[in-house]
Design an enzyme around this catalytic site. Structure first.
Site, PDB file in Angstrom:
ATOM      1  N   ARG A 225      -1.488  -2.310  -5.414  1.00  0.00           N
ATOM      2  CA  ARG A 225      -0.229  -1.856  -4.832  1.00  0.00           C
ATOM      3  C   ARG A 225       0.578  -1.195  -5.932  1.00  0.00           C
ATOM      4  O   ARG A 225       0.514  -1.638  -7.090  1.00  0.00           O
ATOM      5  CB  ARG A 225       0.577  -3.036  -4.250  1.00  0.00           C
ATOM      6  CG  ARG A 225       0.081  -3.573  -2.896  1.00  0.00           C
ATOM      7  CD  ARG A 225       0.301  -2.578  -1.770  1.00  0.00           C
ATOM      8  NE  ARG A 225      -0.179  -3.080  -0.478  1.00  0.00           N
ATOM      9  CZ  ARG A 225      -1.408  -2.905   0.004  1.00  0.00           C
ATOM     10  NH1 ARG A 225      -2.293  -2.232  -0.691  1.00  0.00           N
ATOM     11  NH2 ARG A 225      -1.741  -3.395   1.187  1.00  0.00           N
ATOM     12  N   GLU A 254       5.257   5.762  -1.233  1.00  0.00           N
ATOM     13  CA  GLU A 254       4.166   6.427  -0.501  1.00  0.00           C
ATOM     14  C   GLU A 254       4.737   7.052   0.769  1.00  0.00           C
ATOM     15  O   GLU A 254       5.517   6.396   1.452  1.00  0.00           O
ATOM     16  CB  GLU A 254       3.077   5.403  -0.151  1.00  0.00           C
ATOM     17  CG  GLU A 254       2.389   4.855  -1.398  1.00  0.00           C
ATOM     18  CD  GLU A 254       1.284   3.853  -1.088  1.00  0.00           C
ATOM     19  OE1 GLU A 254       0.880   3.733   0.093  1.00  0.00           O
ATOM     20  OE2 GLU A 254       0.832   3.190  -2.028  1.00  0.00           O
ATOM     21  N   HIS A 273      -3.838   6.312  -0.631  1.00  0.00           N
ATOM     22  CA  HIS A 273      -3.982   4.936  -0.131  1.00  0.00           C
ATOM     23  C   HIS A 273      -5.081   4.856   0.944  1.00  0.00           C
ATOM     24  O   HIS A 273      -4.816   4.489   2.102  1.00  0.00           O
ATOM     25  CB  HIS A 273      -2.647   4.397   0.420  1.00  0.00           C
ATOM     26  CG  HIS A 273      -2.630   2.892   0.503  1.00  0.00           C
ATOM     27  ND1 HIS A 273      -1.496   2.143   0.410  1.00  0.00           N
ATOM     28  CD2 HIS A 273      -3.643   1.990   0.664  1.00  0.00           C
ATOM     29  CE1 HIS A 273      -1.788   0.852   0.518  1.00  0.00           C
ATOM     30  NE2 HIS A 273      -3.102   0.737   0.673  1.00  0.00           N
TER      31      HIS A 273
HETATM   32  P1  NDP Z   1      -8.126 -11.571  -2.593  1.00  0.00           P
HETATM   33  O1  NDP Z   1      -7.157 -12.617  -2.169  1.00  0.00           O
HETATM   34  O2  NDP Z   1      -9.542 -11.668  -2.184  1.00  0.00           O
HETATM   35  O3  NDP Z   1      -8.115 -11.474  -4.191  1.00  0.00           O
HETATM   36  C1  NDP Z   1      -6.943 -11.457  -4.956  1.00  0.00           C
HETATM   37  C2  NDP Z   1      -7.306 -11.789  -6.396  1.00  0.00           C
HETATM   38  O4  NDP Z   1      -6.150 -11.632  -7.202  1.00  0.00           O
HETATM   39  C3  NDP Z   1      -7.804 -13.192  -6.575  1.00  0.00           C
HETATM   40  O5  NDP Z   1      -8.972 -13.117  -7.355  1.00  0.00           O
HETATM   41  C4  NDP Z   1      -6.707 -13.870  -7.357  1.00  0.00           C
HETATM   42  O6  NDP Z   1      -7.385 -14.751  -8.246  1.00  0.00           O
HETATM   43  C5  NDP Z   1      -6.077 -12.720  -8.101  1.00  0.00           C
HETATM   44  N1  NDP Z   1      -4.679 -12.944  -8.461  1.00  0.00           N
HETATM   45  C6  NDP Z   1      -3.639 -13.256  -7.653  1.00  0.00           C
HETATM   46  N2  NDP Z   1      -2.509 -13.362  -8.371  1.00  0.00           N
HETATM   47  C7  NDP Z   1      -2.850 -13.101  -9.657  1.00  0.00           C
HETATM   48  C8  NDP Z   1      -2.132 -13.053 -10.871  1.00  0.00           C
HETATM   49  N3  NDP Z   1      -0.819 -13.327 -10.932  1.00  0.00           N
HETATM   50  N4  NDP Z   1      -2.819 -12.733 -12.009  1.00  0.00           N
HETATM   51  C9  NDP Z   1      -4.150 -12.478 -11.962  1.00  0.00           C
HETATM   52  N5  NDP Z   1      -4.886 -12.527 -10.846  1.00  0.00           N
HETATM   53  C10 NDP Z   1      -4.234 -12.828  -9.713  1.00  0.00           C
HETATM   54  O7  NDP Z   1      -7.499 -10.191  -2.127  1.00  0.00           O
HETATM   55  P2  NDP Z   1      -8.261  -8.790  -1.939  1.00  0.00           P
HETATM   56  O8  NDP Z   1      -9.167  -8.583  -3.076  1.00  0.00           O
HETATM   57  O9  NDP Z   1      -8.781  -8.685  -0.566  1.00  0.00           O
HETATM   58  O10 NDP Z   1      -7.032  -7.782  -2.017  1.00  0.00           O
HETATM   59  C11 NDP Z   1      -6.212  -7.744  -3.172  1.00  0.00           C
HETATM   60  C12 NDP Z   1      -5.087  -6.738  -2.964  1.00  0.00           C
HETATM   61  O11 NDP Z   1      -5.613  -5.429  -2.995  1.00  0.00           O
HETATM   62  C13 NDP Z   1      -4.391  -6.846  -1.606  1.00  0.00           C
HETATM   63  O12 NDP Z   1      -3.371  -7.811  -1.653  1.00  0.00           O
HETATM   64  C14 NDP Z   1      -3.863  -5.443  -1.394  1.00  0.00           C
HETATM   65  O13 NDP Z   1      -2.567  -5.338  -1.927  1.00  0.00           O
HETATM   66  C15 NDP Z   1      -4.809  -4.567  -2.199  1.00  0.00           C
HETATM   67  N6  NDP Z   1      -5.700  -3.779  -1.323  1.00  0.00           N
HETATM   68  C16 NDP Z   1      -5.665  -2.414  -1.413  1.00  0.00           C
HETATM   69  C17 NDP Z   1      -6.485  -1.627  -0.633  1.00  0.00           C
HETATM   70  C18 NDP Z   1      -6.428  -0.140  -0.732  1.00  0.00           C
HETATM   71  O14 NDP Z   1      -6.690   0.539   0.247  1.00  0.00           O
HETATM   72  N7  NDP Z   1      -6.117   0.439  -1.874  1.00  0.00           N
HETATM   73  C19 NDP Z   1      -7.438  -2.222   0.315  1.00  0.00           C
HETATM   74  C20 NDP Z   1      -7.440  -3.674   0.317  1.00  0.00           C
HETATM   75  C21 NDP Z   1      -6.593  -4.406  -0.502  1.00  0.00           C
HETATM   76  P3  NDP Z   1      -6.902 -16.251  -8.485  1.00  0.00           P
HETATM   77  O15 NDP Z   1      -6.652 -16.854  -7.143  1.00  0.00           O
HETATM   78  O16 NDP Z   1      -7.966 -16.888  -9.258  1.00  0.00           O
HETATM   79  O17 NDP Z   1      -5.714 -16.022  -9.282  1.00  0.00           O
END
Ligand code: NDP
Length: 307
Positions: A225, A254, A273
């Site tokens: 994001r 955006e 996006h």
């Molecule tokens: P997931 O919940 O599968 O993964 C999120 C990851 O982020 C987890 O591994 C979590 O690890 C990590 N995380 C969360 N907070 C932190 C932090 N403070 N520091 C480091 N790591 C952190 O989500 P997705 O992979 O499905 O999606 C992630 C994001 O990607 C979405 O929220 C969305 O905003 C964006 N997205 C964008 C898209 C696009 O079209 N460009 C498409 C889909 C998603 P842990 O729990 O171990 O911390």
């Protein structure tokens, strides 16, 4: 919850035709219909891209995106509205998009596309093109997106490291760093790829200190994001050459405003996006919704529940 009518809100049409999902969801036990803002009132559940305050009168809202940072969680819990998201479906799509960015930079494909537009036969300088095996990509966020990226890049011979809140290992990642060691984790990577959700903790995570910590020849990729990155500082780093380039799918504002300097930079790839777009998107979302309809009927807790 006795599900009688599920609305597919017309805001999903940015990603796929709402009718496709309504047809895919059709089931004997409930009605699935495409709705606009004036149809929200008659629905028990809504599948949507955008948020509307009128959703607070429904029982269940499903976001077709993984990122739900635009939904007011407190209001949802105050009104007892369940919110679910679409995490889990974007591994391959975003993984391939990110591999495409890296291949464009390494094989100079973005230059060729730009040259072709001007009918210019312009070869890269002898030392511009390179190959990916042995290069390191540090993926910040090791969930669905991060793991999908690690899979595709791993197959291309890239060494993939990761950053997450805990330092527990994740398949596909050679090394995992906790968030507190972000600067160390990104300091020797040729590619830094951001995939964390936008939260209070991750807002502005990529600031001047992060860009300073990165190598001068590193490329920065954001498919998470816009708010995770201090965009003005990124632009400064790109302009001053303390970063080699960037591939950006998400932005603070955006659509990216026409006057943004990012549009005009040779070593920046801007995508609108759409890193997760695929003609199968409505099916992938539909499968999550169907799974949760089944769970509702059998009284199980919902998959991908956020609120
Ligand atoms: P997931 O919940 O599968 O993964 C999120 C990851 O982020 C987890 O591994 C979590 O690890 C990590 N995380 C969360 N907070 C932190 C932090 N403070 N520091 C480091 N790591 C952190 O989500 P997705 O992979 O499905 O999606 C992630 C994001 O990607 C979405 O929220 C969305 O905003 C964006 N997205 C964008 C898209 C696009 O079209 N460009 C498409 C889909 C998603 P842990 O729990 O171990 O911390």
């Amino acid at each position: 919850l006795d599900l009688e009518r599920v609305g597919v809100h017309d805001s999903v049409e940015t990603v796929f035709p709402p009718e496709e999902l309504a047809t895919y969801l059709a089931a004997p036990s409930f009605e699935a219909a495409v709705i606009g803002d004036d149809g929200i009132g008659g629905c028990d559940a809504v599948v949507t891209l955008e948020h509307r305050d009128a959703f607070l009168e429904c029982e269940w809202v499903h976001s077709i995106q993984a990122g739900v940072d635009r939904f007011p969680f407190d209001a949802f819990s105050a009104h007892d509205v369940v919110l679910t998201n679409s995490t889990g479906i974007h591994d391959r799509t975003v993984g391939e998009t990110v591999a495409g960015y890296l291949l464009a930079f390494s094989r100079r494909l973005h230059d060729h596309v730009a040259n072709q537009r001007d009918r210019r036969w312009g070869r890269p300088d002898w030392d511009e093109a390179f190959t990916l095996p042995g290069k390191t990509a540090c993926v910040v966020g090791t969930g669905t997106l991060g793991s999908g990226i690690a899979d595709v890049l791993g197959a291309l011979g890239v060494r993939v490291t990761g950053v997450r809140r805990s330092s527990e290992p994740v398949p596909g990642f050679e090394e995992i760093y906790p968030t507190g060691e972000l600067l160390e984790a990104i300091s020797d990577a040729e590619f830094v790829i951001v995939t964390v959700p936008l939260t209070d903790e991750t807002r502005g995570l990529f600031d001047a200190a992060a860009f300073d910590a990165m190598r001068d020849d590193a490329y920065f990729v954001n498919v998470a994001r816009g708010g995770v990155v201090d965009q003005d500082t990124l632009v400064e780093a790109l302009e001053s050459g303390t970063l080699a380039g960037a591939a950006l799918d998400v932005f603070e504002d955006e659509p990216l405003p026409e006057e943004s300097p990012l549009w005009g930079m040779d070593e920046v790839i801007v995508t609108p996006h759409c890193a997760a777009f695929t003609r199968d998107y409505f099916r992938d979302v539909g499968d999550i919704v169907r799974e949760n309809v089944d769970r509702l009927e059998s009284g199980e807790s919902l998959y991908n529940r956020v609120v």
